[in-house]
Design an enzyme around this catalytic site. Structure first.
Site, PDB file in Angstrom:
ATOM      1  N   GLU A  43       0.944  -1.308   0.068  1.00 43.61           N
ATOM      2  CA  GLU A  43       0.076   0.163   0.101  1.00 43.61           C
ATOM      3  C   GLU A  43       0.933   1.189   0.058  1.00 43.61           C
ATOM      4  O   GLU A  43       2.057   1.291   0.740  1.00 43.61           O
ATOM      5  CB  GLU A  43      -1.034  -0.101   1.098  1.00 43.61           C
ATOM      6  CG  GLU A  43      -0.475  -0.354   2.503  1.00 43.61           C
ATOM      7  CD  GLU A  43      -0.186   0.800   3.487  1.00 43.61           C
ATOM      8  OE1 GLU A  43      -0.055   1.927   2.896  1.00 43.61           O
ATOM      9  OE2 GLU A  43      -0.361   0.768   4.594  1.00 43.61           O
ATOM     10  N   ARG A  68       0.207  -2.145  12.300  1.00 40.66           N
ATOM     11  CA  ARG A  68      -0.339  -3.246  11.554  1.00 40.66           C
ATOM     12  C   ARG A  68      -0.730  -2.749  10.151  1.00 40.66           C
ATOM     13  O   ARG A  68      -1.919  -2.970   9.520  1.00 40.66           O
ATOM     14  CB  ARG A  68      -1.318  -3.993  12.580  1.00 40.66           C
ATOM     15  CG  ARG A  68      -0.900  -4.598  13.534  1.00 40.66           C
ATOM     16  CD  ARG A  68      -2.194  -5.219  14.282  1.00 40.66           C
ATOM     17  NE  ARG A  68      -2.557  -6.460  13.757  1.00 40.66           N
ATOM     18  CZ  ARG A  68      -1.903  -7.637  14.000  1.00 40.66           C
ATOM     19  NH1 ARG A  68      -0.907  -7.645  15.135  1.00 40.66           N
ATOM     20  NH2 ARG A  68      -2.148  -8.797  13.683  1.00 40.66           N
ATOM     21  N   CYS A  73       7.685  -1.242  -1.749  1.00 33.64           N
ATOM     22  CA  CYS A  73       8.592  -2.325  -1.658  1.00 33.64           C
ATOM     23  C   CYS A  73       9.648  -1.910  -0.530  1.00 33.64           C
ATOM     24  O   CYS A  73      10.174  -2.989   0.200  1.00 33.64           O
ATOM     25  CB  CYS A  73       9.217  -2.260  -3.012  1.00 33.64           C
ATOM     26  SG  CYS A  73      10.277  -0.876  -3.612  1.00 33.64           S
ATOM     27  N   HIS A 111      13.336  -0.292  -6.979  1.00 35.82           N
ATOM     28  CA  HIS A 111      12.665  -1.277  -6.478  1.00 35.82           C
ATOM     29  C   HIS A 111      13.826  -1.649  -5.399  1.00 35.82           C
ATOM     30  O   HIS A 111      14.803  -2.044  -5.947  1.00 35.82           O
ATOM     31  CB  HIS A 111      12.255  -2.446  -7.540  1.00 35.82           C
ATOM     32  CG  HIS A 111      11.626  -3.387  -6.760  1.00 35.82           C
ATOM     33  ND1 HIS A 111      10.434  -3.559  -5.796  1.00 35.82           N
ATOM     34  CD2 HIS A 111      11.990  -4.844  -6.704  1.00 35.82           C
ATOM     35  CE1 HIS A 111      10.339  -4.549  -5.446  1.00 35.82           C
ATOM     36  NE2 HIS A 111      11.106  -5.615  -6.180  1.00 35.82           N
ATOM     37  N   ASP A 128      11.002 -11.660  -2.309  1.00 33.39           N
ATOM     38  CA  ASP A 128      10.184 -10.091  -2.577  1.00 33.39           C
ATOM     39  C   ASP A 128       8.997 -10.416  -2.070  1.00 33.39           C
ATOM     40  O   ASP A 128       8.159 -11.092  -2.531  1.00 33.39           O
ATOM     41  CB  ASP A 128      10.523 -10.098  -4.158  1.00 33.39           C
ATOM     42  CG  ASP A 128      10.372  -8.602  -4.420  1.00 33.39           C
ATOM     43  OD1 ASP A 128       9.555  -8.008  -3.831  1.00 33.39           O
ATOM     44  OD2 ASP A 128      10.933  -8.226  -5.457  1.00 33.39           O
TER      45      ASP A 128
END
Length: 276
Positions: A43, A68, A73, A111, A128
């Site tokens: 998210e 939580r 990435c 990334h 990943d």
């Protein structure tokens, strides 16, 4: 070492529904990756809620374990690296450039992925938990043949030197299509701050255009984009329109375990370097 880290690791394992593995082997790594993917969402809500994104281990653990939440990435794989190291795995952070439209490569540090070594003589593995719809299982990093995964066929190939592969870069392909170009040189968490800053501030980054929250499921994915709830099972995709903000709050809690006190704007944010 942080004296509270053992308790935090226990809470992290509870967060993803995993038992502490008996040994850091490939079986344990595969289980931990799947549990992470199906529990912790990908998210970008912090960008749209005006929340700071801090690439430091303690801050990442606070966000994912204590609050939580999920992340993108850098946050997801950054935190997963802390978990794996605490469990005895040897982990190296790797930077990659994502293939975009027309195969165009993104920025350096586009990334973050993980090289993981286990104690059973297998691997090394490419783990990943932060690339959205990707492999379910870790991929054998040194294997240049096709690797079958529940999410399709993958291959790790040598990148052409003329395309920027001068350092032994690797192409990660899914069903023959390049996904990202991986640089095998070890990196530190702080090295990714520039990439994170770009993705949280640039209008050219897809992350600034609209909020998204997405979680891997054993049969597909479930994704929330504004008031649109998208469920994918295999090749079938179903969309539900949530009519009220209350339904959106409930969807974040039901499907992602997140309790938000406000919703991000649906049309993205006009972020800039001045408010990073």
């Amino acid at each position: 070492m942080d004296p509270h880290l053992p308790q935090t690791i226990d809470a992290y394992l509870e967060r993803i529904g995993a038992a502490r593995p008996a040994r850091p082997d490939a079986v344990a790594l595969r289980d931990l990756q799947l549990r992470h993917l199906t529990t912790v969402p990908f998210e970008n809500l912090s960008i749209h809620l005006g929340e700071d994104i801090v690439l430091e281990e303690a801050a990442l653990l606070d966000k994912i374990v204590t609050d939580r939440r999920g992340g993108f990435c850098y946050e997801l794989n950054g935190a997963f690296a802390v978990l794996l190291r605490a469990l005895g795995f040897r982990v190296t952070l790797l930077q990659a450039r994502v293939h975009g439209d027309g195969g165009r490569l993104g920025i350096p540090y586009d990334h973050m992925a993980l090289r993981v070594e286990t104690d059973d003589g297998t691997g090394p593995w490419l783990a990943d938990v932060g690339f959205g719809d990707h492999a379910q299982n870790p991929l054998a990093l040194d294997d240049r043949t096709d690797q079958q995964d529940p999410r399709g066929g993958f291959r790790i190939a040598q990148a052409p030197a003329e395309g920027g592969g001068d350092y032994g870069d690797l192409e990660v392909l899914r069903e023959g299509a390049p996904q990202f170009r991986l640089d095998p040189r070890p990196r530190a968490l702080a090295d990714f701050r520039g990439g994170a800053w770009y993705h949280r501030t640039s209008p050219d980054s897809g992350f600034t255009r609209s909020p998204v929250c997405s979680r891997f499921t054993t049969t597909g994915r479930i994704t929330l984009k504004g008031h649109r709830l998208l469920t994918t099972v295999g090749a079938q995709r179903h969309e539900t329109r949530l009519e009220s903000d209350g339904e959106v709050f409930a969807a974040y809690h039901e499907h992602f375990g997140m309790r938000l006190d406000r919703l991000p704007p649906e049309d993205g944010v006009g972020v800039s370097a001045s408010n990073a």
